[in-house]
Design a protein around this motif. Structure first.
Motif, PDB file in Angstrom:
ATOM      1  N   TYR A  99       0.840  -1.195   0.000  1.00  0.00           N
ATOM      2  CA  TYR A  99       0.000   0.000   0.000  1.00  0.00           C
ATOM      3  C   TYR A  99       0.869   1.237   0.000  1.00  0.00           C
ATOM      4  CZ  TYR A  99      -3.382  -3.498   1.248  1.00  0.00           C
ATOM      5  OH  TYR A  99      -4.157  -4.624   1.226  1.00  0.00           O
ATOM      6  N   ARG A 100       0.383   2.261  -0.702  1.00  0.00           N
ATOM      7  CA  ARG A 100       1.099   3.528  -0.599  1.00  0.00           C
ATOM      8  C   ARG A 100       0.542   4.299   0.590  1.00  0.00           C
ATOM      9  NH1 ARG A 100      -1.944   7.179  -3.905  1.00  0.00           N
ATOM     10  NH2 ARG A 100      -3.723   6.011  -4.725  1.00  0.00           N
ATOM     11  N   GLY A 101       1.350   5.253   1.054  1.00  0.00           N
ATOM     12  CA  GLY A 101       0.986   5.951   2.283  1.00  0.00           C
ATOM     13  C   GLY A 101       0.024   7.102   2.050  1.00  0.00           C
ATOM     14  N   TRP A 102      -0.882   7.237   2.973  1.00  0.00           N
ATOM     15  CA  TRP A 102      -1.778   8.375   3.044  1.00  0.00           C
ATOM     16  C   TRP A 102      -1.821   8.790   4.508  1.00  0.00           C
ATOM     17  CZ3 TRP A 102      -7.284   7.908   0.425  1.00  0.00           C
ATOM     18  CH2 TRP A 102      -7.248   8.541  -0.818  1.00  0.00           C
ATOM     19  N   SER A 103      -2.108  10.042   4.767  1.00  0.00           N
ATOM     20  CA  SER A 103      -2.323  10.363   6.185  1.00  0.00           C
ATOM     21  C   SER A 103      -3.683   9.806   6.580  1.00  0.00           C
ATOM     22  CB  SER A 103      -2.262  11.871   6.421  1.00  0.00           C
ATOM     23  OG  SER A 103      -3.430  12.485   5.919  1.00  0.00           O
ATOM     24  N   TYR A 104      -3.828   9.557   7.867  1.00  0.00           N
ATOM     25  CA  TYR A 104      -5.110   9.036   8.363  1.00  0.00           C
ATOM     26  C   TYR A 104      -6.220  10.042   8.051  1.00  0.00           C
ATOM     27  CZ  TYR A 104      -8.231   6.638  11.711  1.00  0.00           C
ATOM     28  OH  TYR A 104      -9.266   5.963  12.312  1.00  0.00           O
ATOM     29  N   ARG A 105      -5.887  11.332   8.135  1.00  0.00           N
ATOM     30  CA  ARG A 105      -6.879  12.367   7.832  1.00  0.00           C
ATOM     31  C   ARG A 105      -7.392  12.237   6.390  1.00  0.00           C
ATOM     32  NH1 ARG A 105      -7.455  17.339  10.233  1.00  0.00           N
ATOM     33  NH2 ARG A 105      -5.390  17.264  11.172  1.00  0.00           N
ATOM     34  N   GLN A 106      -6.442  12.060   5.460  1.00  0.00           N
ATOM     35  CA  GLN A 106      -6.820  11.912   4.049  1.00  0.00           C
ATOM     36  C   GLN A 106      -7.724  10.694   3.863  1.00  0.00           C
ATOM     37  OE1 GLN A 106      -2.856  11.857   2.357  1.00  0.00           O
ATOM     38  NE2 GLN A 106      -3.661  12.624   0.419  1.00  0.00           N
ATOM     39  N   PHE A 107      -7.317   9.623   4.513  1.00  0.00           N
ATOM     40  CA  PHE A 107      -8.057   8.364   4.411  1.00  0.00           C
ATOM     41  C   PHE A 107      -9.487   8.567   4.915  1.00  0.00           C
ATOM     42  CE2 PHE A 107      -7.522   3.664   4.117  1.00  0.00           C
ATOM     43  CZ  PHE A 107      -8.759   3.287   4.619  1.00  0.00           C
ATOM     44  N   LEU A 108      -9.594   9.204   6.088  1.00  0.00           N
ATOM     45  CA  LEU A 108     -10.912   9.410   6.691  1.00  0.00           C
ATOM     46  C   LEU A 108     -11.793  10.300   5.822  1.00  0.00           C
ATOM     47  CD1 LEU A 108     -10.187  10.010  10.452  1.00  0.00           C
ATOM     48  CD2 LEU A 108     -11.845   8.426   9.506  1.00  0.00           C
ATOM     49  N   GLU A 109     -11.193  11.373   5.307  1.00  0.00           N
ATOM     50  CA  GLU A 109     -11.979  12.283   4.475  1.00  0.00           C
ATOM     51  C   GLU A 109     -12.531  11.539   3.273  1.00  0.00           C
ATOM     52  OE1 GLU A 109      -9.412  15.634   3.830  1.00  0.00           O
ATOM     53  OE2 GLU A 109     -10.342  16.710   5.518  1.00  0.00           O
ATOM     54  N   TYR A 110     -11.692  10.704   2.687  1.00  0.00           N
ATOM     55  CA  TYR A 110     -12.128   9.969   1.510  1.00  0.00           C
ATOM     56  C   TYR A 110     -13.194   8.939   1.882  1.00  0.00           C
ATOM     57  CZ  TYR A 110     -12.221   7.733  -2.953  1.00  0.00           C
ATOM     58  OH  TYR A 110     -12.666   7.254  -4.156  1.00  0.00           O
ATOM     59  N   GLN A 111     -12.916   8.157   2.929  1.00  0.00           N
ATOM     60  CA  GLN A 111     -13.840   7.071   3.269  1.00  0.00           C
ATOM     61  C   GLN A 111     -15.195   7.616   3.718  1.00  0.00           C
ATOM     62  OE1 GLN A 111     -14.657   5.517   6.701  1.00  0.00           O
ATOM     63  NE2 GLN A 111     -14.675   3.330   6.235  1.00  0.00           N
ATOM     64  N   GLN A 112     -15.157   8.641   4.583  1.00  0.00           N
ATOM     65  CA  GLN A 112     -16.413   9.167   5.116  1.00  0.00           C
ATOM     66  C   GLN A 112     -17.153  10.022   4.081  1.00  0.00           C
ATOM     67  OE1 GLN A 112     -17.471   8.823   8.779  1.00  0.00           O
ATOM     68  NE2 GLN A 112     -16.159   7.061   8.400  1.00  0.00           N
ATOM     69  N   GLY A 113     -16.436  10.502   3.084  1.00  0.00           N
ATOM     70  CA  GLY A 113     -17.044  11.395   2.097  1.00  0.00           C
ATOM     71  C   GLY A 113     -17.616  10.676   0.890  1.00  0.00           C
ATOM     72  N   ASN A 114     -17.475   9.374   0.836  1.00  0.00           N
ATOM     73  CA  ASN A 114     -17.986   8.618  -0.311  1.00  0.00           C
ATOM     74  C   ASN A 114     -18.967   7.555   0.153  1.00  0.00           C
ATOM     75  OD1 ASN A 114     -16.534   9.453  -2.936  1.00  0.00           O
ATOM     76  ND2 ASN A 114     -14.960   9.520  -1.357  1.00  0.00           N
ATOM     77  N   GLN A 115     -19.474   6.823  -0.822  1.00  0.00           N
ATOM     78  CA  GLN A 115     -20.381   5.739  -0.447  1.00  0.00           C
ATOM     79  C   GLN A 115     -19.590   4.636   0.251  1.00  0.00           C
ATOM     80  OE1 GLN A 115     -22.869   4.732  -3.740  1.00  0.00           O
ATOM     81  NE2 GLN A 115     -23.982   3.194  -2.572  1.00  0.00           N
ATOM     82  N   LEU A 116     -20.202   4.034   1.265  1.00  0.00           N
ATOM     83  CA  LEU A 116     -19.522   2.974   2.013  1.00  0.00           C
ATOM     84  C   LEU A 116     -19.558   1.704   1.174  1.00  0.00           C
ATOM     85  CD1 LEU A 116     -18.212   2.499   4.778  1.00  0.00           C
ATOM     86  CD2 LEU A 116     -20.444   1.800   5.639  1.00  0.00           C
ATOM     87  N   LYS A 117     -18.389   1.206   0.795  1.00  0.00           N
ATOM     88  CA  LYS A 117     -18.371   0.081  -0.137  1.00  0.00           C
ATOM     89  C   LYS A 117     -17.212  -0.847   0.161  1.00  0.00           C
ATOM     90  CE  LYS A 117     -20.109   0.106  -4.750  1.00  0.00           C
ATOM     91  NZ  LYS A 117     -20.130   0.865  -5.985  1.00  0.00           N
ATOM     92  N   GLU A 118     -17.495  -1.912   0.838  1.00  0.00           N
ATOM     93  CA  GLU A 118     -16.500  -2.947   1.098  1.00  0.00           C
ATOM     94  C   GLU A 118     -15.146  -2.338   1.472  1.00  0.00           C
ATOM     95  OE1 GLU A 118     -16.946  -6.056  -1.793  1.00  0.00           O
ATOM     96  OE2 GLU A 118     -18.976  -6.350  -1.009  1.00  0.00           O
ATOM     97  N   LYS A 119     -14.070  -2.761   0.737  1.00  0.00           N
ATOM     98  CA  LYS A 119     -12.749  -2.231   1.096  1.00  0.00           C
ATOM     99  C   LYS A 119     -12.259  -1.252   0.031  1.00  0.00           C
ATOM    100  CE  LYS A 119     -11.077  -6.070   3.893  1.00  0.00           C
ATOM    101  NZ  LYS A 119      -9.850  -6.784   4.249  1.00  0.00           N
ATOM    102  N   ALA A 120     -13.167  -0.392  -0.420  1.00  0.00           N
ATOM    103  CA  ALA A 120     -12.861   0.458  -1.577  1.00  0.00           C
ATOM    104  C   ALA A 120     -11.621   1.327  -1.367  1.00  0.00           C
ATOM    105  CB  ALA A 120     -14.067   1.327  -1.902  1.00  0.00           C
ATOM    106  N   VAL A 121     -11.425   1.863  -0.168  1.00  0.00           N
ATOM    107  CA  VAL A 121     -10.305   2.799   0.016  1.00  0.00           C
ATOM    108  C   VAL A 121      -8.982   2.028  -0.009  1.00  0.00           C
ATOM    109  CG1 VAL A 121      -9.538   4.846   1.239  1.00  0.00           C
ATOM    110  CG2 VAL A 121     -11.861   4.020   1.580  1.00  0.00           C
ATOM    111  N   LEU A 122      -8.979   0.856   0.602  1.00  0.00           N
ATOM    112  CA  LEU A 122      -7.755   0.034   0.562  1.00  0.00           C
ATOM    113  C   LEU A 122      -7.385  -0.298  -0.881  1.00  0.00           C
ATOM    114  CD1 LEU A 122      -7.778  -2.782   3.275  1.00  0.00           C
ATOM    115  CD2 LEU A 122      -6.209  -0.852   3.028  1.00  0.00           C
ATOM    116  N   GLU A 123      -8.387  -0.598  -1.660  1.00  0.00           N
ATOM    117  CA  GLU A 123      -8.136  -0.922  -3.072  1.00  0.00           C
ATOM    118  C   GLU A 123      -7.468   0.249  -3.780  1.00  0.00           C
ATOM    119  OE1 GLU A 123      -8.213  -3.764  -4.634  1.00  0.00           O
ATOM    120  OE2 GLU A 123      -8.680  -4.510  -2.627  1.00  0.00           O
TER     121      GLU A 123
END
Ligand code: AKG
Ligand code: FE2
Length: 361
Positions: A326-350
């Motif tokens: 996996y490439r690095g992201w800050s936890y903040r970036q990750f959260l903004e993306y995950q919480q700001g989109n539709q909840l879908k399986e492991k989409a952010v990890l992908e």
């Protein structure tokens, strides 16, 4: 009552106006699909005895650490029992019950009081809402009301109901402590130094989120999810509930109904566990089912890295045979993306997966 996007599911359920759901808003499951729950797997859910992790002989601890490692590798999920709470290492049963009651009282507040907490952005430290992220959910909504609070390093709480914040403060402290003990054990199971963990994740200023979920009785539970299949964003999530079941966990391509052992926390590894361990340990895919009879309340705490830490696979678990996945992201970036989109399986990890790793997980 005309159902629109502003209604909480509690309002819809309390109004009793619907024997069938406004489908254009809620259909998220195929009611004709056969049950996909495998009842034979439930007894195999791993269990961890917290008292043997924290207050035990080195031998007992070593056994628990090994069990923890296996649970994280095979399931990404386990039940952590707190029967014999070790002073300063557990969460007293009275506090667990008080937290559930305080959460229920919050959802029983007037709708106007709760609406003030709807929040503007997905990272607002106090956020009340329905479904997961209605702005991103066109034609799909989930049968859930929620309250999300950032509780560490800075503590946030609604002012009402009275005494909510006192209970929450204790609950957040105790669950964070248990989370840290579990993380230490998990790290140890990979034969990694505790120092490396603190360096990689900056846990002194760990970002901790408290979530309360309300799933009122649903007129057509076969049509909707309380929450669809997803993994959580943090390192670990500790959950407990008011005695009404509803959590399913995925294991080996099958769904497992979770009936908690008395006094246990349901613990799942989150996406940051999968990232930092370079895929050695996996985040658990899980979902919350709606039911037609009883109100379900769950409360959970998510322990994550500090918000501005860029989390990457830890160097000791990266090699030429197993390059960084996996490439690095800050936890903040990750959260903004995950919480700001539709909840879908492991989409952010992908999204973060390095391309040459498609075959590994
Ligand atoms: O209520 C539950 O059992 C699950 C809740 C959940 O998965 C979440 O809030 O992320
Ligand atoms: Fe979750």
């Amino acid at each position: 009552m005309a159902a629109d996007l502003q209604n909480s599911v509690k309002q819809l359920s309390d109004s009793g106006a619907f024997s069938s759901l406004p489908l254009q808003l809620y259909a998220s499951r195929d009611p004709t699909a056969p049950s996909d729950v495998d009842a034979t797997l439930e007894p195999q859910i791993p269990t961890i005895d917290l008292s043997l992790l924290t207050g035990a002989t080195p031998r007992e601890r070593a056994r628990m650490v090994q069990r923890l490692g296996r649970a994280c590798q095979d399931w990404g999920f386990f039940m952590a029992r707190t029967f014999r709470v070790v002073v300063n290492h557990g969460v007293p049963e009275g506090l667990r019950q008080a937290m559930l009651e305080a959460a229920k009282k919050f959802f029983d507040l007037e709708e106007e009081d709760k609406a003030e907490l709807r929040g503007e952005t997905v990272l607002d430290p106090i956020r009340y809402g329905t479904s997961f992220n209605p702005k991103a959910e066109v034609g799909v909504r989930y049968w859930r009301d929620f309250l999300k609070l950032a509780v560490h390093p800075d503590f946030h709480s609604p002012a009402k109901p009275l005494s909510f914040s006192d209970v929450l403060r204790d609950y957040a402290t105790c669950t964070r402590r248990v989370g840290m003990e579990l993380l230490k054990g998990i790290w140890e199971s990979l034969e990694l130094e505790e120092n490396d963990m603190n360096k990689a994740l900056k846990l002194d200023s760990c970002f901790q989120v408290f979530v309360a979920n309300l799933y009122p009785p649903c007129p057509q539970p076969e049509l909707v999810f309380g929450l669809p299949p997803h993994s959580d964003h943090g390192l670990l999530t500790l959950l407990h509930q008011n005695g009404v079941d509803g959590l399913n966990v995925e294991h080996g391509g099958k769904w497992v109904h979770v009936k908690p052992l008395p006094g246990s926390f349901l613990v799942n590894a989150g996406d940051h566990m999968q990232i930092v361990t370079n895929g050695r340990y996996k985040s658990a895919l899980h979902r919350a089912m709606a039911n037609g009879k009883s109100t379900r309340v769950s409360v959970l705490t998510v322990v994550g890295p500090s918000l501005d830490t860029v989390v990457e696979p830890v160097a000791a678990l990266v090699s030429s045979e197993r390059p960084a996945m996996y490439r690095g992201w800050s936890y903040r970036q990750f959260l903004e993306y995950q919480q700001g989109n539709q909840l879908k399986e492991k989409a952010v990890l992908e999204l973060l997966r390095c391309r040459d790793h498609e075959h590994v997980i």
